[in-house]
Structures are given as structure tokens and as C-alpha cells.
Design a protein around this motif. Sequence first.
Motif, PDB file in Angstrom:
ATOM      1  N   GLU A 112      47.321  36.499  53.976  1.00 54.78           N
ATOM      2  CA  GLU A 112      47.618  35.789  52.736  1.00 54.78           C
ATOM      3  C   GLU A 112      48.107  36.768  51.677  1.00 54.78           C
ATOM      4  OE1 GLU A 112      44.381  33.375  51.321  1.00 54.78           O
ATOM      5  OE2 GLU A 112      43.938  32.678  53.350  1.00 54.78           O
ATOM      6  N   LEU A 113      47.535  37.954  51.654  1.00 57.28           N
ATOM      7  CA  LEU A 113      47.911  38.963  50.674  1.00 57.28           C
ATOM      8  C   LEU A 113      49.390  39.333  50.835  1.00 57.28           C
ATOM      9  CD1 LEU A 113      46.917  40.815  48.404  1.00 57.28           C
ATOM     10  CD2 LEU A 113      46.317  42.482  50.152  1.00 57.28           C
ATOM     11  N   LEU A 144      45.735  37.533  44.609  1.00 57.16           N
ATOM     12  CA  LEU A 144      44.865  37.883  45.735  1.00 57.16           C
ATOM     13  C   LEU A 144      44.582  39.384  45.832  1.00 57.16           C
ATOM     14  CD1 LEU A 144      46.158  35.525  48.568  1.00 57.16           C
ATOM     15  CD2 LEU A 144      44.019  35.352  47.287  1.00 57.16           C
TER      16      LEU A 144
END
Length: 156
Positions: A4-5, A115
Amino acid sequence: MIDELYSARILKLAANLPHSGRLAAPAGTGERVAKLCGSKAIVDVVLDDAGRIADFAQDVKACALGQAAAGVLGESVLGASAEEIEAARHAMTAMLKSGGEGPEGRFEGLRALKLVADYPARHASTMVAIEATLDAVKQALARKSPDTRTSLAGAA
């Protein structure tokens, strides 16, 4: 979480670095290095008569997160004042360290890096471009007017 990062949006921002390079005759130059990873940004600026960024160039050697932050910065920085850049830096710091929402206005795109807050080792690389930009603007303002040094002395 690491996937996700490094989302497609982050990787796209990292690949597109607006205003890449150096200016021939900058009014101010800022340089920042993230000591942990070695990410580095050198930023040159020229200001207009109102003290806003009229010309901008950045030479950024950083990880994808640092490059992404520089990409957002490069898309939005022309016309920005020292106060706007300083507010964006403070909002980024709050977003990364204390759960803040992130910058608003012209630099709202930096929220894409929210994030990164979960990865403290990446905070400094994410901040190098905005820190170098603020340094460059403060240097250009100081050269332009001695009164500016006093008002921005606490901004470092």
C-alpha cells in the motif's frame, strides 16, 4: 502494508518529477539530506516582486517516497509563498508524526503520503524536497530584504 505504501499513485508521482534540474541564476538555493538513507534534494528558486516562487528547479536523488513528495511539490509550487510552504511543511510533519490530516490547499496532494507515518525511517526522505524548498525561499527572501530575516528567523 508495504504494498500500500508503494501504491501505483506513489510510483507514478515518483516517476514524474516536474522542474527537474537546476536554475542558471537562482535567487536562493536549499539543500537537504536525509541522514538515515542518504536521500538528497537541492532546490533553486527565483521569487517575484511579491516574494512568491516565480521559477523553481529541483535535483532530487531519493527513494520512491522522497521522489513522490518532490513530484507533488513540483506540480504545485509555482506561485507559492514562504508562508504556504511553511504551512505545508508543518502539516506534513504533523501528518507523519502525530496523525494529522496533512497539507491543505495547493499542497494537498502530499496527503498521498499519509501511510509513510507508519514507517518512521522514511519520514526524513519524504521531507527533503519541501525542507530544501523552504530553505531556498528563505535564502532568496533574506537576499531581497533585510526585514524578511527577522520574520522568518523562527521558521528553520
